[in-house]
Design an enzyme around this catalytic site. Structure first.
Site, PDB file in Angstrom:
ATOM      1  N   THR A 155       0.805  -1.288  -0.009  1.00  0.00           N
ATOM      2  CA  THR A 155      -0.039   0.589  -0.183  1.00  0.00           C
ATOM      3  C   THR A 155       1.067   1.379   0.071  1.00  0.00           C
ATOM      4  O   THR A 155       1.608   0.949   0.657  1.00  0.00           O
ATOM      5  CB  THR A 155      -0.787   0.260   1.299  1.00  0.00           C
ATOM      6  OG1 THR A 155      -1.784  -0.831   0.788  1.00  0.00           O
ATOM      7  CG2 THR A 155      -1.723   0.963   1.641  1.00  0.00           C
ATOM      8  N   PHE A 196       1.027   5.371   0.812  1.00  0.00           N
ATOM      9  CA  PHE A 196       0.669   5.730   1.930  1.00  0.00           C
ATOM     10  C   PHE A 196       0.764   7.682   1.763  1.00  0.00           C
ATOM     11  O   PHE A 196       2.156   7.621   0.729  1.00  0.00           O
ATOM     12  CB  PHE A 196       0.934   5.587   3.472  1.00  0.00           C
ATOM     13  CG  PHE A 196       0.184   5.011   3.711  1.00  0.00           C
ATOM     14  CD1 PHE A 196      -0.897   4.468   4.128  1.00  0.00           C
ATOM     15  CD2 PHE A 196       1.396   3.618   3.097  1.00  0.00           C
ATOM     16  CE1 PHE A 196      -1.291   3.252   4.899  1.00  0.00           C
ATOM     17  CE2 PHE A 196       0.841   2.348   4.165  1.00  0.00           C
ATOM     18  CZ  PHE A 196      -0.176   2.093   4.458  1.00  0.00           C
TER      19      PHE A 196
END
Length: 295
Positions: free
Chosen positions: A192, A194
């Site tokens: 992921t 961010f």
């Protein structure tokens, strides 16, 4: 003015007060893990937020939080388009990024086995990443919740012996749960990205910064191609392009673009070159490329 940092936002204040970081989620969430990697060496105060809208509100207000950390895309689930829209409509700018390898774990109260579980709670994206594992356990009902760590917290608070959670190992440690099965995500290349969000203006004086833009083009043949051709002429490395519909204008789209200028021309020159070819051009941020961490 906010200056781009090496993969993270501005440092803590000189008197060493903790940097207040707003995250979507609660103690033990992957957002907290990413924040602690991103701001290594700084005293932090993690400020929980129930939604991404709350994250934006807290950082814009500057009373509850100094900076925010927001997931923007995942290698399995794709882009979080709602967050792109939130960012574009906010008064915040991107000042950093961090990449985290996501490992999903099934946990429950100590002594509870997988055969005793009737439900497993977690965030919808976490559930989507683990469906292959649960296909072998059809007796378990998957229940979507607001946050991975919150799901673990509620099991502890309610003493549910029939409910499990999908969350991080940090969440298991914080809430006294036992990991029944580790690394249950279907694809192990689960990462992921961010973004670090701060209140201020984008500063474009970092020579090798990654730049994030949002713009629209005329609704005519070749309009996007013209923009991309100009960026190519300026030797821009396009690292991301994502389209989103423009509400109220059927079949018209805005584009979210990340790029790094790698030639003799700087990103400011590239932006000015495409400005006449675009509408509603918004510089979302300029920041150094982020680091990758494996938790």
């Amino acid at each position: 003015m906010i200056q781009p940092q090496a993969g993270r936002a501005a440092t803590a204040t000189p008197n060493k007060l903790p940097l207040k970081v707003s995250i979507q989620g609660y103690a033990g969430a992957f957002h907290e893990i990413a924040a602690r990697y991103c701001f290594q060496g700084q005293p932090l105060e993690i400020v929980p937020a129930h939604t991404f809208e709350d994250v934006v509100r807290q950082v814009e207000g500057q009373e509850e939080a100094d900076v925010g950390l927001m997931a923007i895309e995942n290698t399995l689930a794709g882009s979080l388009m709602h967050n792109y829209t939130l960012l574009n409509q906010s008064g915040l700018k991107v000042t950093g990024e961090v990449f985290l390898r996501i490992k999903q774990n099934l946990m429950a109260l100590p002594g509870v086995g997988i055969g005793q579980l009737r439900e497993v709670h977690s965030h919808p994206i976490a559930i989507a990443q683990c469906r292959e594992f649960f296909a072998a356990h059809p007796h378990i009902r998957l229940v979507e919740t607001a946050d991975t760590a919150l799901s673990a917290k509620e099991i502890q608070a309610n003493g549910w012996p029939h409910v499990g959670a999908i969350a991080s190992t940090l969440a298991a440690e914080i809430y006294g749960l036992e990991i029944i099965a580790a690394g249950i995500e279907t694809n192990k290349k689960n990462h992921t990205r961010f973004l670090v969000l701060e209140k201020g203006e984008a500063v474009l004086n970092e020579p090798k910064a990654k730049v994030s833009l949002c713009f629209a083009t005329d609704h005519e043949v070749g309009s996007l191609h013209k923009v991309l051709a100009v960026l190519a002429a300026y030797n821009v490395n396009l690292t991301k392009i994502q389209s989103a519909p423009i509400i109220g204008h059927p079949w018209e789209y805005q584009f979210f673009v990340d790029f790094v200028a790698e030639g003799k021309f700087g990103h400011e020159q590239a932006i000015e070159a495409i400005r006449p070819l675009t509408r509603s051009l918004n510089i979302l941020g300029a920041y150094n490329c982020g680091d990758h961490f494996d938790y």
